[in-house]
Write an enzyme that holds these catalytic residues in place. Sequence first.
Site, PDB file in Angstrom:
ATOM      1  N   LYS A  67       0.846  -1.199   0.000  1.00  0.00           N
ATOM      2  CA  LYS A  67       0.000   0.000   0.000  1.00  0.00           C
ATOM      3  C   LYS A  67       0.874   1.238   0.000  1.00  0.00           C
ATOM      4  O   LYS A  67       1.953   1.217   0.561  1.00  0.00           O
ATOM      5  CB  LYS A  67      -0.955  -0.113   1.180  1.00  0.00           C
ATOM      6  CG  LYS A  67      -0.930   0.881   2.262  1.00  0.00           C
ATOM      7  CD  LYS A  67      -1.956   0.510   3.309  1.00  0.00           C
ATOM      8  CE  LYS A  67      -1.544   0.989   4.676  1.00  0.00           C
ATOM      9  NZ  LYS A  67      -1.160   2.396   4.710  1.00  0.00           N
ATOM     10  N   LYS A  91       8.634   1.850   6.634  1.00  0.00           N
ATOM     11  CA  LYS A  91       7.777   2.716   7.458  1.00  0.00           C
ATOM     12  C   LYS A  91       6.618   1.924   8.066  1.00  0.00           C
ATOM     13  O   LYS A  91       6.272   2.097   9.234  1.00  0.00           O
ATOM     14  CB  LYS A  91       7.260   3.878   6.601  1.00  0.00           C
ATOM     15  CG  LYS A  91       7.007   5.127   7.403  1.00  0.00           C
ATOM     16  CD  LYS A  91       6.612   6.291   6.543  1.00  0.00           C
ATOM     17  CE  LYS A  91       7.779   7.080   6.002  1.00  0.00           C
ATOM     18  NZ  LYS A  91       7.378   8.317   5.336  1.00  0.00           N
ATOM     19  N   LYS A 103       4.340   1.659  -4.073  1.00  0.00           N
ATOM     20  CA  LYS A 103       4.385   3.043  -4.549  1.00  0.00           C
ATOM     21  C   LYS A 103       4.136   3.019  -6.051  1.00  0.00           C
ATOM     22  O   LYS A 103       4.597   2.110  -6.750  1.00  0.00           O
ATOM     23  CB  LYS A 103       5.761   3.668  -4.270  1.00  0.00           C
ATOM     24  CG  LYS A 103       5.740   5.170  -4.239  1.00  0.00           C
ATOM     25  CD  LYS A 103       5.013   5.661  -3.000  1.00  0.00           C
ATOM     26  CE  LYS A 103       5.344   7.036  -2.572  1.00  0.00           C
ATOM     27  NZ  LYS A 103       4.888   7.353  -1.237  1.00  0.00           N
ATOM     28  N   THR A 186       0.410  13.602   9.542  1.00  0.00           N
ATOM     29  CA  THR A 186       1.878  13.628   9.589  1.00  0.00           C
ATOM     30  C   THR A 186       2.370  14.713  10.548  1.00  0.00           C
ATOM     31  O   THR A 186       3.272  14.479  11.357  1.00  0.00           O
ATOM     32  CB  THR A 186       2.461  13.808   8.172  1.00  0.00           C
ATOM     33  OG1 THR A 186       1.940  12.760   7.359  1.00  0.00           O
ATOM     34  CG2 THR A 186       3.971  13.720   8.184  1.00  0.00           C
TER      35      THR A 186
HETATM   36  P1  NAD Z   1       3.957  21.019   1.136  1.00  0.00           P
HETATM   37  O1  NAD Z   1       4.192  21.143  -0.332  1.00  0.00           O
HETATM   38  O2  NAD Z   1       2.595  21.184   1.676  1.00  0.00           O
HETATM   39  O3  NAD Z   1       4.890  22.083   1.902  1.00  0.00           O
HETATM   40  C1  NAD Z   1       6.245  22.198   1.660  1.00  0.00           C
HETATM   41  C2  NAD Z   1       6.750  23.462   2.345  1.00  0.00           C
HETATM   42  O4  NAD Z   1       8.168  23.531   2.188  1.00  0.00           O
HETATM   43  C3  NAD Z   1       6.201  24.743   1.767  1.00  0.00           C
HETATM   44  O5  NAD Z   1       6.026  25.706   2.803  1.00  0.00           O
HETATM   45  C4  NAD Z   1       7.296  25.206   0.805  1.00  0.00           C
HETATM   46  O6  NAD Z   1       7.268  26.601   0.552  1.00  0.00           O
HETATM   47  C5  NAD Z   1       8.506  24.780   1.606  1.00  0.00           C
HETATM   48  N1  NAD Z   1       9.715  24.610   0.810  1.00  0.00           N
HETATM   49  C6  NAD Z   1       9.869  23.950  -0.340  1.00  0.00           C
HETATM   50  N2  NAD Z   1      11.150  24.011  -0.752  1.00  0.00           N
HETATM   51  C7  NAD Z   1      11.800  24.703   0.212  1.00  0.00           C
HETATM   52  C8  NAD Z   1      13.137  25.096   0.387  1.00  0.00           C
HETATM   53  N3  NAD Z   1      14.070  24.765  -0.517  1.00  0.00           N
HETATM   54  N4  NAD Z   1      13.469  25.804   1.498  1.00  0.00           N
HETATM   55  C9  NAD Z   1      12.522  26.134   2.424  1.00  0.00           C
HETATM   56  N5  NAD Z   1      11.247  25.770   2.306  1.00  0.00           N
HETATM   57  C10 NAD Z   1      10.890  25.088   1.219  1.00  0.00           C
HETATM   58  O7  NAD Z   1       4.579  19.611   1.551  1.00  0.00           O
HETATM   59  P2  NAD Z   1       4.251  18.759   2.844  1.00  0.00           P
HETATM   60  O8  NAD Z   1       3.134  17.833   2.537  1.00  0.00           O
HETATM   61  O9  NAD Z   1       4.159  19.669   4.010  1.00  0.00           O
HETATM   62  O10 NAD Z   1       5.559  17.842   2.943  1.00  0.00           O
HETATM   63  C11 NAD Z   1       6.768  18.361   3.454  1.00  0.00           C
HETATM   64  C12 NAD Z   1       7.799  17.237   3.494  1.00  0.00           C
HETATM   65  O11 NAD Z   1       7.316  16.173   4.302  1.00  0.00           O
HETATM   66  C13 NAD Z   1       8.141  16.622   2.140  1.00  0.00           C
HETATM   67  O12 NAD Z   1       9.504  16.273   2.165  1.00  0.00           O
HETATM   68  C14 NAD Z   1       7.300  15.367   2.106  1.00  0.00           C
HETATM   69  O13 NAD Z   1       7.867  14.375   1.268  1.00  0.00           O
HETATM   70  C15 NAD Z   1       7.365  14.956   3.560  1.00  0.00           C
HETATM   71  N6  NAD Z   1       6.260  14.109   3.970  1.00  0.00           N
HETATM   72  C16 NAD Z   1       4.984  14.555   3.853  1.00  0.00           C
HETATM   73  C17 NAD Z   1       3.953  13.742   4.267  1.00  0.00           C
HETATM   74  C18 NAD Z   1       2.537  14.226   4.190  1.00  0.00           C
HETATM   75  O14 NAD Z   1       1.653  13.556   4.747  1.00  0.00           O
HETATM   76  N7  NAD Z   1       2.244  15.349   3.555  1.00  0.00           N
HETATM   77  C19 NAD Z   1       4.208  12.460   4.795  1.00  0.00           C
HETATM   78  C20 NAD Z   1       5.544  12.051   4.926  1.00  0.00           C
HETATM   79  C21 NAD Z   1       6.558  12.889   4.512  1.00  0.00           C
END
Ligand code: NAD
Length: 411
Positions: A67, A91, A103, A186
């Site tokens: 999944k 995970k 994936k 998350t």
């Molecule tokens: P999102 O797109 O909602 O937010 C990303 C944030 O990071 C934004 O505020 C953006 O402006 C900022 N950002 C992007 N590039 C940047 C940089 N170079 N420097 C500073 N800020 C930067 O994404 P999200 O869902 O909040 O996910 C954030 C991270 O967490 C990602 O790496 C994602 O893979 C990981 N993640 C997310 C989830 C989830 O449930 N959304 C689960 C596991 C891991």
Amino acid sequence: MKNVWEEALFNLSKAAEAMDLEPEILERLSVPMRFTEFTIPVRMDNGARKLFLAFRSCHQDATGPTKDGTRVRPGLTPEEIKALSLFMSIKHGVAGIPAGGGKGGIRADPSALSEGEYERLIRGFIRRLNPKGAFTDIPGADIGTGKQAMAWMLDEYEQMTGMHCPAAINDKPAELGGSLGGFEATGWGVAACTGKAAEKMNLEPGRTPVVIQGFGQVGSVAAKKLSSMGFPVTAVSDIAGAVENPGGLDIGGLAAHVDRTGSVAGFPGGRNADKGRILEIPCGILIPAAVQDVITAENARRIQAKVIVEAANAPVSPEADDMLASAGIRVIPDVVANSGGAIVCDFERTQGLSNDYWSLDKVEERLNGRILTAYREAEDRAAERKVSMRRGAWINAMGKIRAAMLLRGWC
Ligand code: NAD
């Protein structure tokens, strides 16, 4: 982007070495159980047909149905999808989720497609993938797919099978059987792990400044929760800028400012800061919640936090990991800290299968219980083997997968 598949194999082999894993099991985990590459023909708005390349990787299903998410982005590679499926196996094992790692993805730029073209692409993905349902392989959302895409996937699947089965697709809207708390999961999990790390290190919330890189779905939810737990969030950045207030930012006000302006920059409740140096601001807890590989050998020595909680995937490079350990900075690894989304996805499947839908409070309570167990188990394995918590988490997951494979007589 560096080769994420090689990095996944690196972590796998290091954990295998630390736990004396049988070579036969390591070999099986070093290659996906099943990897499918296929094409999706899509009728474009101008009448032409365009072919899109798609993938689905099922890493292993000894521990349950595979999944997880569907990534849509230009330049997507098979290696990226394979690596992400391996990470999902880990995970799920870390968080005690009875599922294997999956994936999928499509090489396409969603922003270059009309809504109709995007819908036909997403529906085509399910038609060509032909998933076998809730007990086999369950697609969910990832970068480039959201609730609407998952609604189309579910609808396509149910039209193909002639049956309603909300548990066959994850991350769908609540109206179609999605779980409450999916958006918050998350960030809440990151906050729970942060609270636990602070408690273990005798860091009193009120005296422990938190700095967060990234104020999107994960960073903003974690900031809000941590603020309500009494931690002053003293600096936050996003892609466009950064803001700081040593007395603690008003997170509700900051979120409203971001809604209005699109960035944390210019928030009147603080002063603008250098987003390039956000990670180097002295603090108790640093939360990278933006992108991978932001703490590397280049800047690790300048980090002035006591704990790093990895909300993003792989924000700390393997070289930096060693440097941080030598400097006595604790890292709560991504496979534990950001597993909240995967945990609530599992809750979503459970709710869909049982037709018993939970309140937001129940989702949060169960999420906290599950993620704090994952935290404790990773720490316990790390202490037993005298390795980092990251290695301990991988060993914990791989031990569970190993046991399932042996019991099934696969090795
Ligand atoms: P999102 O797109 O909602 O937010 C990303 C944030 O990071 C934004 O505020 C953006 O402006 C900022 N950002 C992007 N590039 C940047 C940089 N170079 N420097 C500073 N800020 C930067 O994404 P999200 O869902 O909040 O996910 C954030 C991270 O967490 C990602 O790496 C994602 O893979 C990981 N993640 C997310 C989830 C989830 O449930 N959304 C689960 C596991 C891991």
